[in-house]
Design an enzyme around this catalytic site. Structure first.
Site, short mmCIF file in Angstrom:
data_model
loop_
_atom_site.label_atom_id
_atom_site.label_comp_id
_atom_site.label_asym_id
_atom_site.label_seq_id
_atom_site.Cartn_x
_atom_site.Cartn_y
_atom_site.Cartn_z
N LYS A 109 15.35 19.41 114.30
CA LYS A 109 14.69 18.77 113.16
C LYS A 109 15.65 17.94 112.31
O LYS A 109 15.26 16.96 111.70
CB LYS A 109 13.99 19.82 112.31
CG LYS A 109 12.76 20.38 113.04
CD LYS A 109 11.73 20.94 112.09
CE LYS A 109 10.41 21.20 112.80
NZ LYS A 109 10.49 22.29 113.79
N GLU A 131 6.02 18.05 104.24
CA GLU A 131 5.09 19.15 104.50
C GLU A 131 5.80 20.12 105.43
O GLU A 131 6.71 19.74 106.16
CB GLU A 131 3.81 18.64 105.17
CG GLU A 131 3.89 18.48 106.70
CD GLU A 131 4.87 17.40 107.17
OE1 GLU A 131 5.07 16.43 106.42
OE2 GLU A 131 5.43 17.54 108.27
N SER A 398 15.14 23.74 121.92
CA SER A 398 14.93 23.01 120.68
C SER A 398 15.52 23.69 119.45
O SER A 398 15.84 23.03 118.47
CB SER A 398 13.43 22.77 120.46
OG SER A 398 12.71 23.98 120.53
C1 LIG Z 1 9.40 22.67 114.70
C2 LIG Z 1 9.90 23.14 115.98
C3 LIG Z 1 9.28 22.82 117.20
C4 LIG Z 1 7.98 22.07 117.29
O1 LIG Z 1 8.00 20.79 116.72
P1 LIG Z 1 8.01 19.48 117.60
O2 LIG Z 1 7.76 18.38 116.64
O3 LIG Z 1 6.91 19.61 118.62
O4 LIG Z 1 9.34 19.39 118.25
C5 LIG Z 1 9.86 23.26 118.38
N1 LIG Z 1 11.00 23.99 118.37
C6 LIG Z 1 11.62 24.33 117.22
C7 LIG Z 1 12.86 25.15 117.28
C8 LIG Z 1 11.10 23.93 116.00
O5 LIG Z 1 11.73 24.26 114.86
#
Ligand SMILES: *Cc1c(COP(=O)(O)O)cnc(C)c1O
Length: 416
Positions: A109, A131, A398
């Site tokens: 993020k 948000e 992610s």
């Molecule tokens: C917020 C988040 C997601 C999902 O958000 P995307 O916009 O689909 O990437 C996925 N993995 C993690 C670790 C997150 O914090």
């Protein structure tokens, strides 16, 4: 009927109206239109400005910790080879993790937040709004607002405020104001509506920092461009480490920002199979899932046309996932287009499957993955044993899973 011709490139969208085929666009109040057009104009200038690029590059390196590593997950690969042998298949591809979990604030993020805060600065804005659902994007927004000295208001559904108190406290420590939203069910969808409302009333001085590749044009495009650093790095890293492109790449899809960030640089590599993972929750039969592309229908929400979870009357459903970050009833419009064009496959993974992959990865790799990322890993666990040993799979890790240990303990019936 003839099918529309396949494009020569999947990387040229959106068009000037912000459309990816029939998806995307900018369905916003008239008062927002000048802002949206101004943002688009400023973004078009910023992305080719060497000074803007240099500042983002510098922060990405020294503040966020990029480039993130492309890690050969030897423990998981070995485990899945054993599974393959036990089934008499004798295969098992090599698994790599793209380590977005190692970034500052623990996920991808920050890539988007750094880009957008620089855009806000360039536009002379005085105030940041955002948000958040689980609070991860709220924390990342509050982080960059603190770094650049901006007041920051984060809209968060009242239900989410109650169940995500550590992140609420983090945002407050970082100097942000968290405004609980009681409308609707008090979740992410309602928080996003409230943020859009704030933006309409404070058009002059406020920058709206959207957390995923959704919302009205140009947000899906600019968030994708900031997150594409993931795929650009991964592509170069795998060429460096293996001398060739991967056979499969996999990422979890909430709103779709980490997934489009990994996918976009690979979209024209025809031999790379691309798989997005949706939250299958407790199964697609009922309403306890968040699989908008496997079980939803196209509609308009938050300023764009895309696949949405809806009931028969077109009411937007809340959805469910064990992982709060996948708990968004829609998906970014580019994914809807990639789904319909057939370039990307979207597959659901159940809560239980993600929970198992979470535990497996922790044990065989010594890495606690975010529950969102565990959905992507769970799909690799399914397909890798059926693949050949000389094949390569990249999974986007992610984020890190420290934030999820309470949820996992709960699911396992344990107390911390
Ligand atoms: C917020 C988040 C997601 C999902 O958000 P995307 O916009 O689909 O990437 C996925 N993995 C993690 C670790 C997150 O914090």
């Amino acid at each position: 009927m003839n099918k529309p011709a396949m494009p020569n490139s999947f990387r040229t969208g959106p068009d000037e109206q912000g459309m990816f085929g029939i998806f995307g666009g900018r369905f916003v109040a008239e008062t927002l239109m000048p802002l949206i057009l101004d943002l688009e104009d400023q973004w078009n200038k910023a992305k080719t400005d060497p000074e803007f690029k240099a500042e983002l590059q510098n922060l990405s390196t020294h503040y966020a910790g990029r480039p993130s590593k492309l890690y050969f997950a030897e423990g998981l690969t070995k485990h899945l080879r054993d599974v393959s042998s036990a089934k008499g298949l004798g295969g098992g591809a090599k698994v790599y993790f793209k380590r977005e979990d190692l970034n500052h604030t623990g996920s991808h993020k920050i890539n988007n937040c750094l880009g957008q805060i620089l855009l806000a600065k360039r536009m002379g804005k005085k105030r940041i709004i955002a948000e958040t659902g689980a609070g991860q994007h709220g924390v990342a927004s509050a982080t960059v607002a603190a770094r650049f000295g901006y007041p920051c208001v984060v809209y968060m559904g009242a239900t989410d405020v109650a169940r995500q108190s550590p992140n609420v406290f983090r945002m407050k420590l970082l100097g942000a104001e968290v405004r609980p939203v009681t409308a609707g069910h008090g979740t992410l969808k309602d928080a996003m509506n409230e943020a859009l409302r704030d933006w309409v009333t404070n058009v002059e001085d406020t920058y709206y920092l959207i957390g995923t590749a959704a919302g009205p044009h140009p947000y899906p495009e600019l968030v994708r461009d900031f997150q594409s650093v993931i795929g650009t790095e991964a592509r170069a890293q795998i060429l460096e480490q293996e001398g060739r492109l991967p056979d499969v790449i996999i990422a979890a899809v909430g709103g779709g920002s980490n997934a489009i960030g990994l996918f976009h640089p690979f979209l024209d590599d025809k031999d790379v199979r691309i798989i997005g993972i949706e939250a299958g929750g407790r199964g697609l039969d009922g309403v306890e899932h968040c699989a908008s592309m496997n079980a939803g229908k196209p509609g308009v929400l938050h300023g764009n046309r895309t696949y949405l979870l809806q009931n028969a009357d077109g009411q937007i459903l809340d959805g469910h996932s064990i992982s709060a970050g996948l708990d968004y009833p829609g998906v970014g419009p580019e994914h809807s287009w990639l789904r319909d064009s057939g370039r990307v496959e979207y597959v659901p993974i159940l809560d239980d499957e993600a929970l198992e992959a979470f535990q497996l990865t922790t044990r065989v790799e010594g890495i606690i993955p975010a529950l969102e990322s565990a959905h992507a890993i769970a799909h690799a666990v399914k397909i890798v044993p059926k693949m050949d040993k000389d094949q390569i799979v990249i999974v986007n890790l992610s984020g890190r899973g420290d934030k999820d240990v309470h949820t996992v303990a709960n699911m396992l019936g344990m107390e911390i």
